[in-house]
Design a protein around this motif. Structure first.
Motif, PDB file in Angstrom:
ATOM      1  N   ASP A   1       0.873  -1.170   0.000  1.00 23.59           N
ATOM      2  CA  ASP A   1       0.000   0.000   0.000  1.00 23.59           C
ATOM      3  C   ASP A   1       0.910   1.220   0.000  1.00 23.59           C
ATOM      4  O   ASP A   1       1.670   1.437   0.954  1.00 23.59           O
ATOM      5  CB  ASP A   1      -0.895   0.039   1.234  1.00 23.59           C
ATOM      6  CG  ASP A   1      -1.760  -1.202   1.378  1.00 23.59           C
ATOM      7  OD1 ASP A   1      -1.819  -2.002   0.431  1.00 23.59           O
ATOM      8  OD2 ASP A   1      -2.381  -1.346   2.449  1.00 23.59           O
ATOM      9  N   ILE A   2       0.851   2.000  -1.054  1.00 29.98           N
ATOM     10  CA  ILE A   2       1.777   3.120  -1.210  1.00 29.98           C
ATOM     11  C   ILE A   2       1.008   4.431  -1.031  1.00 29.98           C
ATOM     12  O   ILE A   2       0.102   4.755  -1.796  1.00 29.98           O
ATOM     13  CB  ILE A   2       2.451   3.084  -2.592  1.00 29.98           C
ATOM     14  CG1 ILE A   2       3.174   1.742  -2.774  1.00 29.98           C
ATOM     15  CG2 ILE A   2       3.426   4.239  -2.732  1.00 29.98           C
ATOM     16  CD1 ILE A   2       3.829   1.582  -4.128  1.00 29.98           C
ATOM     17  N   TYR A   3       1.396   5.186  -0.019  1.00 28.59           N
ATOM     18  CA  TYR A   3       0.787   6.476   0.293  1.00 28.59           C
ATOM     19  C   TYR A   3       1.847   7.571   0.174  1.00 28.59           C
ATOM     20  O   TYR A   3       3.053   7.285   0.216  1.00 28.59           O
ATOM     21  CB  TYR A   3       0.237   6.469   1.720  1.00 28.59           C
ATOM     22  CG  TYR A   3      -0.555   5.252   2.092  1.00 28.59           C
ATOM     23  CD1 TYR A   3      -1.817   5.022   1.568  1.00 28.59           C
ATOM     24  CD2 TYR A   3      -0.045   4.309   2.992  1.00 28.59           C
ATOM     25  CE1 TYR A   3      -2.549   3.896   1.921  1.00 28.59           C
ATOM     26  CE2 TYR A   3      -0.766   3.185   3.356  1.00 28.59           C
ATOM     27  CZ  TYR A   3      -2.019   2.982   2.812  1.00 28.59           C
ATOM     28  OH  TYR A   3      -2.742   1.869   3.165  1.00 28.59           O
ATOM     29  N   PRO A   4       1.458   8.819   0.089  1.00 27.00           N
ATOM     30  CA  PRO A   4       2.465   9.878   0.084  1.00 27.00           C
ATOM     31  C   PRO A   4       3.282   9.918   1.376  1.00 27.00           C
ATOM     32  O   PRO A   4       4.448  10.318   1.358  1.00 27.00           O
ATOM     33  CB  PRO A   4       1.632  11.156  -0.080  1.00 27.00           C
ATOM     34  CG  PRO A   4       0.352  10.707  -0.690  1.00 27.00           C
ATOM     35  CD  PRO A   4       0.102   9.346  -0.148  1.00 27.00           C
ATOM     36  N   ASP A   5       2.675   9.507   2.479  1.00 24.58           N
ATOM     37  CA  ASP A   5       3.316   9.625   3.788  1.00 24.58           C
ATOM     38  C   ASP A   5       4.069   8.380   4.218  1.00 24.58           C
ATOM     39  O   ASP A   5       4.949   8.437   5.077  1.00 24.58           O
ATOM     40  CB  ASP A   5       2.277   9.977   4.854  1.00 24.58           C
ATOM     41  CG  ASP A   5       1.017   9.133   4.760  1.00 24.58           C
ATOM     42  OD1 ASP A   5       0.684   8.454   5.740  1.00 24.58           O
ATOM     43  OD2 ASP A   5       0.349   9.155   3.711  1.00 24.58           O
ATOM     44  N   GLN A   6       3.767   7.195   3.661  1.00 27.64           N
ATOM     45  CA  GLN A   6       4.410   5.956   4.071  1.00 27.64           C
ATOM     46  C   GLN A   6       4.018   4.857   3.098  1.00 27.64           C
ATOM     47  O   GLN A   6       3.199   5.069   2.201  1.00 27.64           O
ATOM     48  CB  GLN A   6       3.977   5.562   5.482  1.00 27.64           C
ATOM     49  CG  GLN A   6       2.501   5.198   5.595  1.00 27.64           C
ATOM     50  CD  GLN A   6       2.068   4.967   7.022  1.00 27.64           C
ATOM     51  OE1 GLN A   6       2.196   5.845   7.879  1.00 27.64           O
ATOM     52  NE2 GLN A   6       1.557   3.777   7.302  1.00 27.64           N
ATOM     53  N   ILE A   7       4.607   3.661   3.286  1.00 33.73           N
ATOM     54  CA  ILE A   7       4.110   2.482   2.582  1.00 33.73           C
ATOM     55  C   ILE A   7       3.883   1.382   3.613  1.00 33.73           C
ATOM     56  O   ILE A   7       4.591   1.301   4.620  1.00 33.73           O
ATOM     57  CB  ILE A   7       5.064   1.998   1.464  1.00 33.73           C
ATOM     58  CG1 ILE A   7       6.353   1.432   2.058  1.00 33.73           C
ATOM     59  CG2 ILE A   7       5.358   3.085   0.458  1.00 33.73           C
ATOM     60  CD1 ILE A   7       7.197   0.691   1.053  1.00 33.73           C
ATOM     61  N   ASP A   8       2.876   0.573   3.382  1.00 35.50           N
ATOM     62  CA  ASP A   8       2.603  -0.596   4.221  1.00 35.50           C
ATOM     63  C   ASP A   8       2.762  -1.836   3.354  1.00 35.50           C
ATOM     64  O   ASP A   8       2.433  -1.809   2.168  1.00 35.50           O
ATOM     65  CB  ASP A   8       1.172  -0.580   4.765  1.00 35.50           C
ATOM     66  CG  ASP A   8       0.901   0.623   5.662  1.00 35.50           C
ATOM     67  OD1 ASP A   8       1.874   1.282   6.078  1.00 35.50           O
ATOM     68  OD2 ASP A   8      -0.280   0.912   5.918  1.00 35.50           O
ATOM     69  N   PHE A   9       3.261  -2.902   3.946  1.00 37.92           N
ATOM     70  CA  PHE A   9       3.236  -4.159   3.205  1.00 37.92           C
ATOM     71  C   PHE A   9       2.483  -5.197   4.008  1.00 37.92           C
ATOM     72  O   PHE A   9       2.456  -5.176   5.235  1.00 37.92           O
ATOM     73  CB  PHE A   9       4.635  -4.634   2.809  1.00 37.92           C
ATOM     74  CG  PHE A   9       5.297  -5.611   3.742  1.00 37.92           C
ATOM     75  CD1 PHE A   9       4.894  -6.933   3.780  1.00 37.92           C
ATOM     76  CD2 PHE A   9       6.342  -5.216   4.559  1.00 37.92           C
ATOM     77  CE1 PHE A   9       5.512  -7.846   4.619  1.00 37.92           C
ATOM     78  CE2 PHE A   9       6.966  -6.121   5.406  1.00 37.92           C
ATOM     79  CZ  PHE A   9       6.540  -7.438   5.449  1.00 37.92           C
ATOM     80  N   MET A  10       1.834  -6.103   3.292  1.00 34.86           N
ATOM     81  CA  MET A  10       1.103  -7.202   3.897  1.00 34.86           C
ATOM     82  C   MET A  10       1.389  -8.486   3.127  1.00 34.86           C
ATOM     83  O   MET A  10       1.546  -8.450   1.914  1.00 34.86           O
ATOM     84  CB  MET A  10      -0.410  -6.943   3.886  1.00 34.86           C
ATOM     85  CG  MET A  10      -0.869  -5.831   4.775  1.00 34.86           C
ATOM     86  SD  MET A  10      -2.681  -5.777   4.854  1.00 34.86           S
ATOM     87  CE  MET A  10      -3.065  -5.353   3.147  1.00 34.86           C
ATOM     88  N   GLN A  11       1.450  -9.579   3.868  1.00 30.94           N
ATOM     89  CA  GLN A  11       1.504 -10.916   3.265  1.00 30.94           C
ATOM     90  C   GLN A  11       0.371 -11.749   3.832  1.00 30.94           C
ATOM     91  O   GLN A  11       0.064 -11.655   5.022  1.00 30.94           O
ATOM     92  CB  GLN A  11       2.832 -11.605   3.589  1.00 30.94           C
ATOM     93  CG  GLN A  11       3.997 -11.170   2.734  1.00 30.94           C
ATOM     94  CD  GLN A  11       5.288 -11.681   3.324  1.00 30.94           C
ATOM     95  OE1 GLN A  11       5.681 -11.274   4.403  1.00 30.94           O
ATOM     96  NE2 GLN A  11       5.956 -12.573   2.613  1.00 30.94           N
ATOM     97  N   PHE A  12      -0.223 -12.551   2.967  1.00 27.10           N
ATOM     98  CA  PHE A  12      -1.285 -13.449   3.385  1.00 27.10           C
ATOM     99  C   PHE A  12      -0.690 -14.856   3.439  1.00 27.10           C
ATOM    100  O   PHE A  12      -0.648 -15.561   2.432  1.00 27.10           O
ATOM    101  CB  PHE A  12      -2.461 -13.388   2.407  1.00 27.10           C
ATOM    102  CG  PHE A  12      -2.725 -11.995   1.881  1.00 27.10           C
ATOM    103  CD1 PHE A  12      -2.859 -10.914   2.740  1.00 27.10           C
ATOM    104  CD2 PHE A  12      -2.814 -11.761   0.513  1.00 27.10           C
ATOM    105  CE1 PHE A  12      -3.088  -9.636   2.253  1.00 27.10           C
ATOM    106  CE2 PHE A  12      -3.047 -10.491   0.015  1.00 27.10           C
ATOM    107  CZ  PHE A  12      -3.181  -9.423   0.883  1.00 27.10           C
TER     108      PHE A  12
END
Length: 429
Positions: A314-325
């Motif tokens: 998930d790429i945002y201007p303020d940060q990125i998040d990653f997820m694995q299922f």
């Protein structure tokens, strides 16, 4: 009670690129509530089941699960951590995937290696936990000792082992790929690289400076009593956004897009401007500061990427998040997630990151309830498989890969027990 429906419009773009426009229409007022833009229809006319989702039985079947471990998760790239998570020699982070326990460790030479977290003597686990630092990898069972590059250098009572060459008993290693600072491993080293999968979007992600990012907090593990495909489907599903996520509708307004490339799904939503209010979404838009290194069209845009089969950014201007299922059983999945940021001490940026967390906490709770409902429905005998619309390109792409790798997943009902013994995998070009 007023009802909402979906209206479909179609137009053809130059170069045979198909674009589908979905507009949610309020049946009472006729007002447009939200638009879902879908591009790059990847459906194949050669697949007779291209317009159908996977059958319900595949979301809770033990034999499907076993083949997925063999044909998908042992042959796909899995994200472990970022280079900045293991900056010093001996720093390590762990991942369990595809019946393997893996540690990624920074060596004395500065290199990064993925090693089996299993002693070559009696298969005891070497390291406990998700991360740590060690000068050597020493087995807690019989004290066999390994260097940071995996070489076996210490065996108590070595004289008792005739014809034993320590050079033959180093830790098993796995292929590693570094992509923009992130460390991926692939158990069998099969399939396209992460760089090849993300090639269509390299120019798009370059300005975010992934290589310089550092973790915001630690990895969080969230267990879910659903099949991993259920979570993967939901992540790439665009139709539920205006129905089930009121916060995202407030954030994006009428614009949300999805597209499917060969190995990557992309979703995106531009932030509305000038909307007053005290909601987390309104405050996020208010306080989100300008990010100097991002071009103008990225300053107010949220982007989501899902790499085959189970890794999401998930790429945002303020940060990125990653997820694995991460699949645990046919009906259990562990969601592994963490956020990464660039250093920024501005009060506005800190506020934006907190509000981002608040917004997505609600979205995650809503999705948790949704996938649980779907998982329950998949287990009923009355459900077989549902149709997919022309705009559901990501679900079509995912189902096509599954049907190729495990051809029996195109059967609407479960075949007799033992079917997997005769299953033959197809090949994804």
């Amino acid at each position: 009670m007023r009802k909402s429906g979906f209206h479909l419009r179609f137009r053809a773009d130059p170069g045979s690129l198909l674009t589908w426009m979905f507009a949610a229409i309020d049946a009472g007022s006729g007002a447009r509530l939200m638009t879902l833009r879908v591009v790059k229809n990847m459906g194949s006319a050669a697949d007779p089941d291209a317009n159908f989702g996977l059958p319900g039985w595949t979301y809770h079947d033990a034999e499907v699960f076993a083949l997925e471990q063999e044909r998908i998760f042992r042959r796909s790239w899995q994200l472990v951590c970022h280079l900045n998570d293991i900056p010093q020699a001996g720093d390590w982070q762990a991942l369990e995937i595809g019946h393997e326990s893996i540690v990624v460790v920074r060596g004395d030479d500065g290199g990064v290696r993925a090693l089996s977290n299993v002693c070559r003597h009696r298969a005891a686990r070497l390291l406990d936990g998700a991360e740590g630092c060690a000068k050597k990898l020493v087995c807690p069972y019989h004290a066999w000792a390994y260097e940071l590059d995996g070489r076996l250098t210490g065996v108590p009572g070595k004289r008792d082992y005739p014809a034993f060459d320590m050079a033959d008993y180093g830790l098993h290693s796995f292929p590693v790929e570094l992509w923009r600072g992130f460390i991926f491993v692939n158990i069998e080293g099969v399939g396209p690289s992460v760089a090849e999968m993300m090639a269509p979007y390299e120019e798009e992600v370059a300005p975010y400076r992934f290589e310089e990012m550092k973790a915001l907090g630690r990895v969080v593990m969230r267990p879910r009593t659903v099949n991993w495909k259920n979570i993967a489907d939901n992540y790439s599903d665009g139709l539920h956004i205006p129905v089930a996520h009121p916060g995202l509708k407030r954030l994006f307004g009428p614009g949300y897009g999805i597209e499917a490339e060969a190995w990557v799904d992309k979703m995106w939503g531009p932030l509305l401007q000038g909307v007053p209010g005290g909601s987390s979404e309104a405050l996020y838009r208010k306080y989100l500061p300008e990010v100097e290194h991002l071009p103008a069209d990225r300053q107010r845009l949220w982007i989501y990427f899902k790499l085959w089969p189970n890794t999401a950014f998930d790429i945002y201007p303020d940060q990125i998040d990653f997820m694995q299922f991460i699949p645990i059983s046919p009906t259990q999945t562990m969601i592994r997630e963490i956020a990464y940021v660039l250093p920024d001490e501005r009060r506005e940026m800190k506020a934006a990151r907190y509000l981002n967390w608040r917004i997505n906490r609600l979205v995650n709770a809503e999705d948790t309830r949704l996938v649980a409902r779907v998982q329950e429905g998949m287990a009923t005998q009355s459900y077989t498989q549902g149709p997919l619309g022309n705009g559901e390109v990501c679900l079509k792409s995912f189902a096509h890969k599954m049907r190729t790798l495990i051809p029996e997943t195109r059967l609407p009902t479960r075949p007799p027990a033992g079917w997997s013994a005769n299953s033959e995998a197809g090949h994804i070009a």
